[in-house]
Design a protein around this motif. Structure first.
Motif, short mmCIF file in Angstrom:
data_model
loop_
_atom_site.label_atom_id
_atom_site.label_comp_id
_atom_site.label_asym_id
_atom_site.label_seq_id
_atom_site.Cartn_x
_atom_site.Cartn_y
_atom_site.Cartn_z
N UNK A 129 48.52 51.87 30.81
CA UNK A 129 49.66 51.90 31.71
C UNK A 129 49.53 50.91 32.85
N UNK A 130 48.31 50.46 33.14
CA UNK A 130 48.05 49.54 34.25
C UNK A 130 47.14 48.43 33.76
N UNK A 131 47.50 47.19 34.09
CA UNK A 131 46.69 46.03 33.78
C UNK A 131 46.43 45.28 35.07
N UNK A 132 45.16 45.04 35.38
CA UNK A 132 44.78 44.36 36.62
C UNK A 132 44.41 42.92 36.30
N UNK A 133 45.11 41.97 36.95
CA UNK A 133 44.84 40.56 36.76
C UNK A 133 44.29 39.96 38.05
N UNK A 134 43.68 38.80 37.94
CA UNK A 134 43.17 38.07 39.09
C UNK A 134 43.89 36.74 39.21
N UNK A 135 44.14 36.31 40.43
CA UNK A 135 44.78 35.01 40.63
C UNK A 135 43.74 33.91 40.55
#
Length: 331
Positions: A129-135
């Motif tokens: 349900x949640x995907x964490x990305x990095x810039x």
């Protein structure tokens, strides 16, 4: 570890060709990291500085094969288009057939995280349900002053559903380490020293529901500064338990005399950290070629040598670790 496809599925795994074609910088960066760490640990030639392994931060590394949770029918991947005006495309690909079942378009240059040398992806909640990305930020000479995360709402929407991306800016240099099964907490590896010295870090939780960074002591057993290079990692299907193998080294600036290996086990539900020393692997010749596998039915972890393409085949078994050795107790 890239898990093998579930029964009845065939994972086409075409993310490699796509990512390498649109993001050559990532490919070159991964090659530079591999050469740096391998040289540091004396693999394939004379090493220079052991601490050079920390010279290329894992924060900027994206998993070439995307993220696949054990038993999941999906593969999650990202790639960036454009030069002046960057747009990041995040896709959920059905492993059986290889067609895209979900897609998001995000402004800016974002990427998935690969916190270990084996390039296994991290940042997806167990319920997906949640995907964490990095810039992606230009590499500084030292530590980054701030880390920018993108929290993507990957819940049930239409194919081209709304881009529900929440931005989080944190002080310091962090890498996405794990996410709790319900997506309520993201665990970060907070880097404490700049390259080329040996990596020193702490594991720190961020409460996504209340938008606040929690102290490291909020994780039981997390009372020390950790050291070493994350060589390989794995987790259970829900992301409740995450296991990472680390290698430390000793020696001068030009040669590595000895390496030591330990296992770090993280409970993401009742946050707890356990460290297990592995004396049998002390001085192992090629620690970066070790792979970690979870055999939940047998109640154990297995350490093998790397073999096959994309980690879907196992090499020689080096050690077996009963999970009961990692149960709660004094670290």
């Amino acid at each position: 570890m890239q898990p093998s496809p579930a029964r009845g599925t065939r994972d086409l795994w075409w993310g490699l060709a796509r990512i390498s074609s649109v993001e050559p910088i990532r490919k070159l960066a991964y090659g530079a990291l591999a050469a740096s760490v391998a040289a540091a640990l004396g693999i394939g030639g004379a090493g220079s500085t052991p601490a050079a392994a920390g010279g290329f931060s894992y924060q900027q590394m994206a998993p070439v094969g995307g993220i696949v949770l054990p038993g999941s029918p999906y593969r999650w991947q990202s790639f960036t288009l454009g030069r002046r005006h960057r747009v990041t495309v995040v896709e959920r690909v059905d492993r059986e057939g290889g067609f895209v079942s979900r897609r998001w378009h995000l402004n800016g240059n974002w990427h998935l995280s690969a916190p270990a040398y084996d390039n296994t992806g991290a940042g997806l909640a167990g319920d997906e349900s949640v995907l964490v990305l990095s810039r992606y930020d230009p590499e500084p000479r030292g530590l980054r002053l701030r880390t920018h995360l993108g929290i993507l709402d990957a819940g049930p929407h239409q194919l081209h559903g709304p881009n529900r991306l929440r931005r989080v800016s944190l002080p310091g240099d962090d890498v996405v380490y794990a996410v709790s099964p319900d997506g309520s907490t993201v665990f970060l590896a907070h880097t404490l020293n700049p390259p080329p010295r040996e990596p020193r870090f702490t594991i720190q939780p961020y409460d996504l529901r209340n938008d606040r960074l929690l102290p490291a002591k909020a994780i039981s057993g997390n009372g020390e500064i950790l050291r070493g290079v994350a060589t390989t990692r794995t987790q259970d299907a829900s992301g409740h338990h995450v296991f990472t193998l680390y290698t430390q080294w000793s020696g001068g600036r030009r040669t590595v005399r000895q390496s030591r290996t330990y296992l770090l086990a993280l409970d993401t539900v009742a946050p707890a950290l356990r460290r297990l020393e592995l004396p049998r692997l002390r001085g192992w010749k090629n620690p970066l070629q070790l792979r970690l596998h979870l055999e939940a039915a047998a109640g154990r972890l297995t350490i093998t040598t790397a073999a096959g393409r994309h980690g879907d085949r196992r090499g020689k078994v080096i050690a077996r670790i009963p999970l009961r050795r990692l149960e709660a107790g004094p670290p």
